[in-house]
Motif scaffolding. Structure first.
Motif, PDB file in Angstrom:
ATOM      1  N   PRO A 148       0.684  -1.289   0.183  1.00 31.54           N
ATOM      2  CA  PRO A 148       0.035   0.091   0.085  1.00 31.54           C
ATOM      3  C   PRO A 148       0.793   1.033  -0.071  1.00 31.54           C
ATOM      4  O   PRO A 148       0.481   2.300  -0.512  1.00 31.54           O
ATOM      5  N   MET A 149       2.181   1.157   0.527  1.00 31.45           N
ATOM      6  CA  MET A 149       2.939   2.093   0.496  1.00 31.45           C
ATOM      7  C   MET A 149       4.363   1.909   0.139  1.00 31.45           C
ATOM      8  O   MET A 149       4.679   0.802   0.532  1.00 31.45           O
ATOM      9  N   VAL A 150       4.987   2.715  -0.646  1.00 32.22           N
ATOM     10  CA  VAL A 150       6.493   2.608  -1.269  1.00 32.22           C
ATOM     11  C   VAL A 150       7.209   3.551  -0.951  1.00 32.22           C
ATOM     12  O   VAL A 150       6.695   4.865  -1.062  1.00 32.22           O
ATOM     13  N   THR A 151       8.466   3.806  -0.669  1.00 35.62           N
ATOM     14  CA  THR A 151       9.266   4.891  -0.743  1.00 35.62           C
ATOM     15  C   THR A 151       9.635   5.523  -1.996  1.00 35.62           C
ATOM     16  O   THR A 151       9.140   4.970  -3.190  1.00 35.62           O
ATOM     17  N   PHE A 152       9.786   6.541  -1.807  1.00 35.42           N
ATOM     18  CA  PHE A 152      10.134   7.447  -3.149  1.00 35.42           C
ATOM     19  C   PHE A 152      11.185   6.694  -3.998  1.00 35.42           C
ATOM     20  O   PHE A 152      11.102   6.833  -5.260  1.00 35.42           O
ATOM     21  N   ASN A 153      12.219   6.436  -3.336  1.00 33.11           N
ATOM     22  CA  ASN A 153      13.321   5.896  -4.160  1.00 33.11           C
ATOM     23  C   ASN A 153      12.790   4.480  -4.865  1.00 33.11           C
ATOM     24  O   ASN A 153      13.221   4.364  -6.000  1.00 33.11           O
ATOM     25  N   THR A 154      12.186   3.683  -4.223  1.00 28.98           N
ATOM     26  CA  THR A 154      11.439   2.338  -4.824  1.00 28.98           C
ATOM     27  C   THR A 154      10.504   2.808  -5.747  1.00 28.98           C
ATOM     28  O   THR A 154      10.713   2.305  -6.893  1.00 28.98           O
ATOM     29  N   PHE A 155       9.648   3.736  -5.732  1.00 26.63           N
ATOM     30  CA  PHE A 155       8.640   4.038  -6.852  1.00 26.63           C
ATOM     31  C   PHE A 155       9.365   4.931  -7.956  1.00 26.63           C
ATOM     32  O   PHE A 155       9.248   4.365  -8.973  1.00 26.63           O
ATOM     33  N   SER A 156      10.561   5.502  -7.512  1.00 29.44           N
ATOM     34  CA  SER A 156      11.157   6.222  -8.985  1.00 29.44           C
ATOM     35  C   SER A 156      11.965   5.139  -9.686  1.00 29.44           C
ATOM     36  O   SER A 156      11.934   4.824 -10.982  1.00 29.44           O
ATOM     37  N   ALA A 157      12.595   4.186  -8.964  1.00 31.94           N
ATOM     38  CA  ALA A 157      13.215   3.081  -9.756  1.00 31.94           C
ATOM     39  C   ALA A 157      12.193   2.168 -10.396  1.00 31.94           C
ATOM     40  O   ALA A 157      12.624   1.774 -11.563  1.00 31.94           O
ATOM     41  N   TYR A 158      11.071   1.903  -9.930  1.00 31.92           N
ATOM     42  CA  TYR A 158      10.327   1.028 -10.548  1.00 31.92           C
ATOM     43  C   TYR A 158       9.823   1.798 -11.860  1.00 31.92           C
ATOM     44  O   TYR A 158       9.418   1.447 -12.482  1.00 31.92           O
ATOM     45  N   LEU A 159       9.269   3.016 -11.597  1.00 27.96           N
ATOM     46  CA  LEU A 159       9.058   3.863 -12.735  1.00 27.96           C
ATOM     47  C   LEU A 159       9.974   3.998 -13.762  1.00 27.96           C
ATOM     48  O   LEU A 159       9.541   3.537 -15.145  1.00 27.96           O
ATOM     49  N   PHE A 160      11.024   4.122 -13.593  1.00 30.01           N
ATOM     50  CA  PHE A 160      12.211   3.960 -14.691  1.00 30.01           C
ATOM     51  C   PHE A 160      12.403   2.787 -15.330  1.00 30.01           C
ATOM     52  O   PHE A 160      12.706   2.545 -16.535  1.00 30.01           O
ATOM     53  N   ALA A 161      12.315   1.570 -14.643  1.00 27.39           N
ATOM     54  CA  ALA A 161      12.288   0.164 -15.066  1.00 27.39           C
ATOM     55  C   ALA A 161      11.263  -0.085 -15.904  1.00 27.39           C
ATOM     56  O   ALA A 161      11.301  -0.963 -16.693  1.00 27.39           O
ATOM     57  N   CYS A 162      10.068   0.643 -15.657  1.00 27.28           N
ATOM     58  CA  CYS A 162       8.939   0.195 -16.608  1.00 27.28           C
ATOM     59  C   CYS A 162       8.876   1.134 -17.518  1.00 27.28           C
ATOM     60  O   CYS A 162       7.971   1.186 -18.566  1.00 27.28           O
ATOM     61  N   GLY A 163      10.072   2.106 -17.828  1.00 33.13           N
ATOM     62  CA  GLY A 163      10.020   2.975 -19.096  1.00 33.13           C
ATOM     63  C   GLY A 163       9.448   4.299 -18.922  1.00 33.13           C
ATOM     64  O   GLY A 163       8.987   5.017 -19.983  1.00 33.13           O
ATOM     65  N   PHE A 164       9.126   4.525 -17.613  1.00 35.08           N
ATOM     66  CA  PHE A 164       8.662   5.983 -17.494  1.00 35.08           C
ATOM     67  C   PHE A 164       9.649   7.054 -16.944  1.00 35.08           C
ATOM     68  O   PHE A 164      10.629   6.613 -15.984  1.00 35.08           O
ATOM     69  N   ASP A 165       9.565   8.141 -17.218  1.00 34.43           N
ATOM     70  CA  ASP A 165      10.086   9.397 -16.855  1.00 34.43           C
ATOM     71  C   ASP A 165       9.143  10.106 -16.124  1.00 34.43           C
ATOM     72  O   ASP A 165       8.004   9.926 -16.135  1.00 34.43           O
ATOM     73  N   PHE A 166       9.396  11.053 -14.924  1.00 37.73           N
ATOM     74  CA  PHE A 166       8.606  11.647 -14.032  1.00 37.73           C
ATOM     75  C   PHE A 166       8.995  13.005 -13.695  1.00 37.73           C
ATOM     76  O   PHE A 166      10.314  13.186 -13.616  1.00 37.73           O
TER      77      PHE A 166
END
Length: 76
Positions: A36-54
């Motif tokens: 239900p909650m992830v850290t910002f570092n985990t969230f950003s790494a996950y986004l990049f791994a999925c091909g997203f920039d933010f």
């Protein structure tokens, strides 16, 4: 950060492919996606791994009096 990370898969990536991009075992990706909650570092790494920039856009709040009435509660 709380979100439905499953909805972020692009290009047909599965958990194993995301795990390989993150350098972690697939069960860890499943835990991240179902947490239900992830850290910002985990969230950003996950986004990049999925091909997203933010981009994070910070803006001042107009009235200093409204800061405390509108501020979300901090997670402990």
């Amino acid at each position: 950060i709380s979100t439905d990370l499953n909805s972020l898969h692009i290009d047909g990536l599965n958990q194993l492919e995301i795990a390989e991009r993150l350098g972690m075992p697939q069960p860890n990706v499943s835990r991240i996606e179902h947490s239900p909650m992830v850290t910002f570092n985990t969230f950003s790494a996950y986004l990049f791994a999925c091909g997203f920039d933010f981009k994070i856009d910070l803006r001042p709040i107009v009235s200093s009096k409204s800061v405390f009435s509108r501020r979300p509660a901090l997670a402990h």
